[in-house]
Design an enzyme around this catalytic site. Structure first.
Site, PDB file in Angstrom:
ATOM      1  N   TRP A 177       0.885  -1.163   0.000  1.00 45.31           N
ATOM      2  CA  TRP A 177       0.000   0.000   0.000  1.00 45.31           C
ATOM      3  C   TRP A 177       0.927   1.217   0.000  1.00 45.31           C
ATOM      4  O   TRP A 177       1.512   1.568   1.018  1.00 45.31           O
ATOM      5  CB  TRP A 177      -0.850   0.018   1.255  1.00 45.31           C
ATOM      6  CG  TRP A 177      -2.087  -0.807   1.336  1.00 45.31           C
ATOM      7  CD1 TRP A 177      -3.344  -0.336   1.559  1.00 45.31           C
ATOM      8  CD2 TRP A 177      -2.230  -2.253   1.287  1.00 45.31           C
ATOM      9  NE1 TRP A 177      -4.245  -1.390   1.640  1.00 45.31           N
ATOM     10  CE2 TRP A 177      -3.585  -2.576   1.463  1.00 45.31           C
ATOM     11  CE3 TRP A 177      -1.329  -3.297   1.081  1.00 45.31           C
ATOM     12  CZ2 TRP A 177      -4.067  -3.885   1.458  1.00 45.31           C
ATOM     13  CZ3 TRP A 177      -1.791  -4.594   1.075  1.00 45.31           C
ATOM     14  CH2 TRP A 177      -3.146  -4.874   1.253  1.00 45.31           C
ATOM     15  N   ILE A 228       1.411  -3.374  -6.440  1.00 47.59           N
ATOM     16  CA  ILE A 228       1.313  -2.065  -5.791  1.00 47.59           C
ATOM     17  C   ILE A 228      -0.156  -1.677  -5.643  1.00 47.59           C
ATOM     18  O   ILE A 228      -0.925  -1.758  -6.598  1.00 47.59           O
ATOM     19  CB  ILE A 228       2.032  -0.974  -6.611  1.00 47.59           C
ATOM     20  CG1 ILE A 228       3.537  -1.247  -6.681  1.00 47.59           C
ATOM     21  CG2 ILE A 228       1.752   0.418  -6.038  1.00 47.59           C
ATOM     22  CD1 ILE A 228       4.274  -1.153  -5.365  1.00 47.59           C
ATOM     23  N   LYS A 229      -0.523  -1.267  -4.434  1.00 45.65           N
ATOM     24  CA  LYS A 229      -1.860  -0.710  -4.214  1.00 45.65           C
ATOM     25  C   LYS A 229      -1.721   0.797  -4.061  1.00 45.65           C
ATOM     26  O   LYS A 229      -0.897   1.281  -3.287  1.00 45.65           O
ATOM     27  CB  LYS A 229      -2.507  -1.290  -2.959  1.00 45.65           C
ATOM     28  CG  LYS A 229      -3.879  -0.682  -2.682  1.00 45.65           C
ATOM     29  CD  LYS A 229      -4.406  -1.009  -1.295  1.00 45.65           C
ATOM     30  CE  LYS A 229      -5.754  -0.316  -1.061  1.00 45.65           C
ATOM     31  NZ  LYS A 229      -6.247  -0.464   0.326  1.00 45.65           N
ATOM     32  N   GLN A 230      -2.558   1.540  -4.789  1.00 48.47           N
ATOM     33  CA  GLN A 230      -2.490   2.993  -4.756  1.00 48.47           C
ATOM     34  C   GLN A 230      -3.876   3.594  -4.946  1.00 48.47           C
ATOM     35  O   GLN A 230      -4.723   3.016  -5.623  1.00 48.47           O
ATOM     36  CB  GLN A 230      -1.549   3.495  -5.852  1.00 48.47           C
ATOM     37  CG  GLN A 230      -1.296   4.997  -5.862  1.00 48.47           C
ATOM     38  CD  GLN A 230      -0.742   5.504  -4.553  1.00 48.47           C
ATOM     39  OE1 GLN A 230      -1.511   5.929  -3.678  1.00 48.47           O
ATOM     40  NE2 GLN A 230       0.577   5.447  -4.390  1.00 48.47           N
TER      41      GLN A 230
END
Length: 353
Positions: free
Chosen positions: A202, A239-241
């Protein structure tokens, strides 16, 4: 599930704005586009060991999106981040951790991301039925005054012991404690990879200076893009965005390295172009970008979720990780929202911009 006609209806008067846009700054042919062969193309020559590849394969090949290269993940750790009462009062059933896993299963999600407590309590019953992603650190908001920090809540080995295929973590880039968090999570991800688990980061930004009198730049495309680039540097596999809401963060806040030409060269103000910049910072899409679904606003949740999915997919992203829009409503409605998002990724007519 929804049909392509329903998706157009949910996008409303902006349907053409989202569906017909073509990215001309960073073009689609420069990207590693999600596909059924993504894992082999990206990680086949990497330093990830065979167990990590197997874990990634379990995640990408499960649920309604299995085998497409896209992900639909249900994340529920808001009981720590936002307080349990505030998170679950709209649907108290989710105080019971088993219902979180049941929602992910019924909706056909690739995996479920939650806490040591939630997943550990149900590990023997469900770890072999749906991929577990253990969120190993949190920002608990009971400390007063609140601070922007992420604290480890358990060990990577504990996640492995309960049958998890991946660990997830947050780094608050820009916060006073970000360097310590960066070191902790880099070490945790190395251990996870050694044990054969995948890693999801995150990549959030936190600093009071990022919010000016003019605008909030915590979700600016340039700032979040750089957070993504730091995330892939410590070998996050996904990837968390947050979806970008604006741009020119470095310029308007007045820090970091920027040039007016970089903005002109890399992006426009179109939401898909802004998200494309986030994807580019994930090694041109080789590391999958999943955008968060955001908070629940009630009646607009379904259309907002589908819109976010369309932006992410057309930008070259790898899916959505959406929680509150699903679990803060009756079970069947939550399933409908999650599956409506999945239908965006299953619709071959919605292509990369």
């Amino acid at each position: 599930m929804k049909t392509d006609k329903n998706i157009v209806e949910l996008l409303g008067e902006k349907a053409d704005f989202y569906l017909e846009h073509v990215c001309e700054k960073i073009t689609k042919d420069e990207l590693q586009v999600p596909s059924k062969n993504s894992l082999e193309k990206v990680f086949g020559s990497s330093n990830r060991n065979p167990q990590v590849l197997r874990s990634l394969s379990q995640l990408y090949n499960n649920g309604n999106l299995g085998g497409t290269g896209y992900l639909s993940i249900l994340p529920v750790d808001q009981g720590i981040e936002h307080s349990a009462a505030f998170s679950f009062y709209k649907n108290p059933d989710y105080f019971d951790p088993e219902n979180i896993i049941k929602l992910a299963l019924e909706a056909g999600c690739n995996g479920v991301a939650s806490t040591f407590g939630v997943l550990g309590l149900n590990a023997r019953k469900y770890a072999h039925k749906i991929p577990f992603i253990v969120k190993i650190n949190h920002n608990e908001l009971l400390t007063y005054p609140n601070k922007y920090d992420q604290t480890l809540f358990g060990k990577v080995k504990t996640a492995w012991d309960m049958g998890a295929i991946a660990v997830g973590a947050t780094i608050y880039f820009g916060s006073a404690e970000s360097n310590r968090q960066l070191k902790e999570i880099a070490e945790a991800f190395e251990e996870a990879h050694n044990l054969g688990m995948a890693t999801i980061l995150w990549c959030y930004t936190r600093n009071e200076a990022f919010k000016t009198n003019k605008e909030d730049y915590h979700a600016a495309a340039d700032v979040t893009g750089q957070a993504n680039h730091l995330g892939v540097t410590i070998q996050a596999d996904i990837i968390k965005q947050k979806l970008p809401t604006n741009n020119f963060g470095f310029k308007e806040i007045g820090f970091g390295k920027y040039d007016d030409e970089m903005y002109k060269t890399l992006t426009t103000d179109h939401p898909i172009d802004l998200c494309r910049l986030q994807v580019a910072n994930c090694y041109m899409g080789k590391i999958g970008l999943i955008n968060s679904g955001g908070g629940s606003k009630g009646k607009s949740d379904l259309s907002e979720a589908v819109t976010t999915a369309v932006i992410n997919k057309r930008a070259g992203g790898s899916g959505l990780i959406m929680g509150r829009k699903a679990f803060q409503k009756p079970f069947s409605e939550g399933v409908r929202v999650l599956q409506s998002v999945q239908e965006v990724y299953l619709d071959n007519k919605i292509n990369i911009a």
